[in-house]
Motif scaffolding. Structure first.
Motif, mmCIF file in Angstrom:
data_model
loop_
_atom_site.group_PDB
_atom_site.id
_atom_site.type_symbol
_atom_site.label_atom_id
_atom_site.label_comp_id
_atom_site.label_asym_id
_atom_site.label_seq_id
_atom_site.Cartn_x
_atom_site.Cartn_y
_atom_site.Cartn_z
ATOM 1 N N PRO A 143 2.555 62.913 -36.850
ATOM 2 C CA PRO A 143 1.654 61.351 -36.969
ATOM 3 C C PRO A 143 2.668 60.410 -37.882
ATOM 4 O O PRO A 143 2.784 60.852 -38.835
ATOM 5 N N TYR A 144 2.301 59.214 -37.733
ATOM 6 C CA TYR A 144 3.636 58.038 -37.754
ATOM 7 C C TYR A 144 2.818 56.866 -37.789
ATOM 8 O O TYR A 144 2.263 56.376 -37.043
ATOM 9 N N ALA A 145 3.002 56.127 -38.884
ATOM 10 C CA ALA A 145 3.064 54.234 -38.914
ATOM 11 C C ALA A 145 4.032 53.912 -39.956
ATOM 12 O O ALA A 145 4.678 54.082 -40.783
ATOM 13 N N ARG A 146 3.475 52.552 -40.028
ATOM 14 C CA ARG A 146 4.772 51.412 -40.963
ATOM 15 C C ARG A 146 3.274 50.305 -40.955
ATOM 16 O O ARG A 146 2.662 49.966 -40.423
ATOM 17 N N ASN A 147 4.156 50.228 -41.975
ATOM 18 C CA ASN A 147 3.789 49.362 -42.813
ATOM 19 C C ASN A 147 4.277 47.814 -42.972
ATOM 20 O O ASN A 147 5.400 47.505 -41.893
ATOM 21 N N ASN A 148 3.362 47.164 -41.837
ATOM 22 C CA ASN A 148 3.719 45.620 -41.792
ATOM 23 C C ASN A 148 3.873 44.255 -43.079
ATOM 24 O O ASN A 148 4.397 43.676 -42.411
ATOM 25 N N LEU A 149 3.143 44.429 -44.093
ATOM 26 C CA LEU A 149 3.085 43.666 -45.281
ATOM 27 C C LEU A 149 2.880 44.394 -46.484
ATOM 28 O O LEU A 149 2.445 44.615 -46.269
ATOM 29 N N PHE A 150 3.169 43.721 -47.196
ATOM 30 C CA PHE A 150 3.445 43.650 -49.164
ATOM 31 C C PHE A 150 3.011 42.968 -49.567
ATOM 32 O O PHE A 150 3.009 41.582 -49.114
ATOM 33 N N VAL A 151 1.565 43.060 -49.956
ATOM 34 C CA VAL A 151 0.867 41.246 -50.052
ATOM 35 C C VAL A 151 1.223 41.434 -51.780
ATOM 36 O O VAL A 151 0.631 39.819 -52.681
ATOM 37 N N ASP A 152 1.563 42.178 -52.706
ATOM 38 C CA ASP A 152 2.146 41.879 -54.325
ATOM 39 C C ASP A 152 3.385 41.609 -54.719
ATOM 40 O O ASP A 152 3.946 42.115 -55.630
ATOM 41 N N ASN A 153 4.418 40.961 -54.090
ATOM 42 C CA ASN A 153 5.688 41.032 -54.258
ATOM 43 C C ASN A 153 5.353 39.762 -55.377
ATOM 44 O O ASN A 153 6.321 39.478 -56.670
ATOM 45 N N SER A 154 4.624 39.204 -55.442
ATOM 46 C CA SER A 154 4.198 38.101 -56.716
ATOM 47 C C SER A 154 2.821 38.699 -57.320
ATOM 48 O O SER A 154 2.244 39.432 -56.791
ATOM 49 N N ALA A 155 3.228 37.878 -58.781
ATOM 50 C CA ALA A 155 2.516 38.769 -60.193
ATOM 51 C C ALA A 155 1.017 37.710 -59.954
ATOM 52 O O ALA A 155 0.237 38.226 -60.718
ATOM 53 N N ASP A 156 0.737 36.917 -59.292
ATOM 54 C CA ASP A 156 0.189 35.358 -59.406
ATOM 55 C C ASP A 156 -1.299 36.026 -58.467
ATOM 56 O O ASP A 156 -0.732 36.233 -56.822
ATOM 57 N N VAL A 157 -2.394 36.412 -58.612
ATOM 58 C CA VAL A 157 -3.398 36.372 -58.541
ATOM 59 C C VAL A 157 -4.403 35.856 -57.094
ATOM 60 O O VAL A 157 -4.034 36.154 -55.511
ATOM 61 N N ASP A 158 -3.432 34.398 -56.902
ATOM 62 C CA ASP A 158 -3.910 33.549 -55.533
ATOM 63 C C ASP A 158 -3.518 33.943 -54.627
ATOM 64 O O ASP A 158 -2.950 33.751 -53.478
ATOM 65 N N ALA A 159 -1.267 34.212 -55.481
ATOM 66 C CA ALA A 159 -0.909 33.990 -54.583
ATOM 67 C C ALA A 159 -1.248 35.591 -53.469
ATOM 68 O O ALA A 159 -0.857 36.321 -52.032
ATOM 69 N N ILE A 160 -1.614 36.880 -54.155
ATOM 70 C CA ILE A 160 -1.436 37.903 -53.766
ATOM 71 C C ILE A 160 -3.009 37.459 -52.798
ATOM 72 O O ILE A 160 -2.876 38.189 -51.191
ATOM 73 N N CYS A 161 -3.724 36.779 -52.920
ATOM 74 C CA CYS A 161 -5.085 36.594 -51.880
ATOM 75 C C CYS A 161 -4.705 35.875 -50.657
ATOM 76 O O CYS A 161 -5.119 36.481 -49.355
ATOM 77 N N ARG A 162 -4.009 35.490 -50.633
ATOM 78 C CA ARG A 162 -3.556 34.747 -49.885
ATOM 79 C C ARG A 162 -2.474 35.733 -48.400
ATOM 80 O O ARG A 162 -2.603 35.603 -47.560
ATOM 81 N N MET A 163 -2.010 36.314 -49.442
ATOM 82 C CA MET A 163 -0.616 37.635 -48.320
ATOM 83 C C MET A 163 -2.007 38.416 -47.676
ATOM 84 O O MET A 163 -1.472 38.919 -47.090
ATOM 85 N N ILE A 164 -3.062 39.255 -49.169
ATOM 86 C CA ILE A 164 -3.901 40.157 -48.299
ATOM 87 C C ILE A 164 -4.920 38.938 -47.174
ATOM 88 O O ILE A 164 -5.059 39.639 -46.564
ATOM 89 N N GLN A 165 -5.213 37.809 -46.829
ATOM 90 C CA GLN A 165 -5.482 36.598 -46.108
ATOM 91 C C GLN A 165 -4.094 37.452 -44.446
ATOM 92 O O GLN A 165 -4.895 37.002 -43.645
#
Length: 372
Positions: free
Chosen positions: A301-323
């Motif tokens: 069984p296989y799956a592939r990542n769509n997005l890394f959310v924390d390439n930045s250490a800034d909390v607000d930037a990470i929140c935007r990536m999670i969104q």
């Protein structure tokens, strides 16, 4: 003397007729080369951006490609009978002019096809392709790229937390979020065994975050899977990782932008996982991968990542990536995102989870999107 005038008169008439036909042919040629803007169909929205001439409605005298004009067709039939009854080697001046005109028009049409990549509209034949087939290609692409949402209408988001085994404090923040999360634990770390056991005790799945060789070779762990290793060395390393993290139900790659593109390496990895009924989650550290093909070969069984959310250490930037990850899930029906065991990433998830749940996002385990 009158006889000579009559002869000259006949010659003049023939010349006028000849030049008249030539001018008509030139006019037709110009019409073919320079159709009015209204006669052109807009270029399709595709990579090729070709101009397709479907028809020339304002020029009824221009024949369909491959079809003579009606009056020329009848004239040709009459001339054929005349030539048969008389002498086939004798052709009147008028017939030569008609032939010349027909050839001119056909040559002009051929040049238009060569220039624009298409021809005037043709009549369909049972054994020939339709000229309209090319025109619908952009719509076909849109149809193929259109994503169908799940039948139940739910939007699913799977979250994998990488690099566990180094920092237990941030891991414990994730434990309190109350949503399905998959923890990727690194072997050979100070808290490897403790991190895996504690997470599993919460009833949540653990996978091995296996270090693999990167293209740059920089910042790699001390023990990594390399393409320079023998088959047995790779197998031995995977088995050591499994011994350290026996709770693991799957594996994903830490770095590995080089290793995941190596067909031999991926086949060895998948054969080991297949023998233990484990799945593989491709972290997608390289746009190209051999992992998917190797997984299919060994029925892993296989799956592939769509997005890394924390390439930045800034909390607000990470929140935007999670969104952003949630928006991808909403668009495609599901998505997989990766965060890490870092204090600011944990803080961003703690802030975003209630918001996304209120928006109707359903958090699911990674394994549910691998087919396992």
């Amino acid at each position: 003397m009158p006889t000579r005038k009559r002869r000259n008169s006949r010659k003049t008439g023939s010349h006028k007729f000849f030049w008249g036909i030539l001018l008509a042919g030139a006019a037709l040629t110009a019409a073919c080369y320079f159709p009015s803007p209204d006669d052109r169909e807009a270029a399709p929205d595709s990579e090729e951006k070709r101009i397709e001439i479907q028809s020339v409605p304002n020029a009824p005298d221009i024949p369909q490609y491959g079809e003579p004009k009606a009056q020329d067709s009848q004239a040709n039939v009459d001339s054929e009978h005349k030539d048969t009854d008389t002498n086939k080697n004798k052709t009147s001046l008028e017939e030569k002019v008609r032939e010349f005109t027909s050839q001119t028009v056909k040559a002009a049409e051929k040049q238009v096809r060569k220039t624009t990549g298409n021809a005037f509209s043709e009549k369909k034949s049972p054994n020939s392709g339709s000229s309209s087939a090319k025109a619908v290609t952009p719509d076909k692409k849109k149809t193929q790229n259109r994503v169908n949402l799940p039948a139940d209408g739910k939007v699913r988001l799977a979250v994998c937390i990488d690099d566990a085994g180094r920092d237990l404090n941030s891991q414990r923040v994730y434990e309190g979020l109350g949503i399905p999360l998959t923890l990727a634990v690194m072997p050979n770390e100070p808290h490897t065994s403790e991190a895996a056991a504690e997470w599993k005790s919460k009833g949540m799945p653990v996978i091995i975050h296996q270090p693999m060789e990167s293209v740059s070779g920089k910042g790699m762990e001390k023990i990594v899977i390399k393409d320079s290793m023998s088959d047995e060395q790779i197998r031995s390393l995977i088995r050591q990782s499994i011994q350290q993290i026996p709770q693991a139900s799957g594996m994903n790659n830490h770095q590995g932008s080089k290793a995941t593109t190596d067909k031999r390496v991926m086949k060895i990895v998948m054969s080991e996982l297949a023998s233990r009924n484990m799945f593989f989650f491709d972290s997608a550290t390289n746009t190209y991968t051999e992992a998917d093909k190797a997984a299919a070969l060994y029925h892993v069984p296989y799956a592939r990542n769509n997005l890394f959310v924390d390439n930045s250490a800034d909390v607000d930037a990470i929140c935007r990536m999670i969104q952003k990850g949630a928006e991808r899930a909403r668009k495609n029906g599901s998505a997989i995102i990766i965060g890490h065991c870092r204090p600011n990433t944990a803080a961003a998830f703690k802030k975003m989870v209630p918001k996304l749940k209120a928006e109707g996002i359903e958090f699911v385990y990674l394994s549910s999107l691998t087919g396992k």
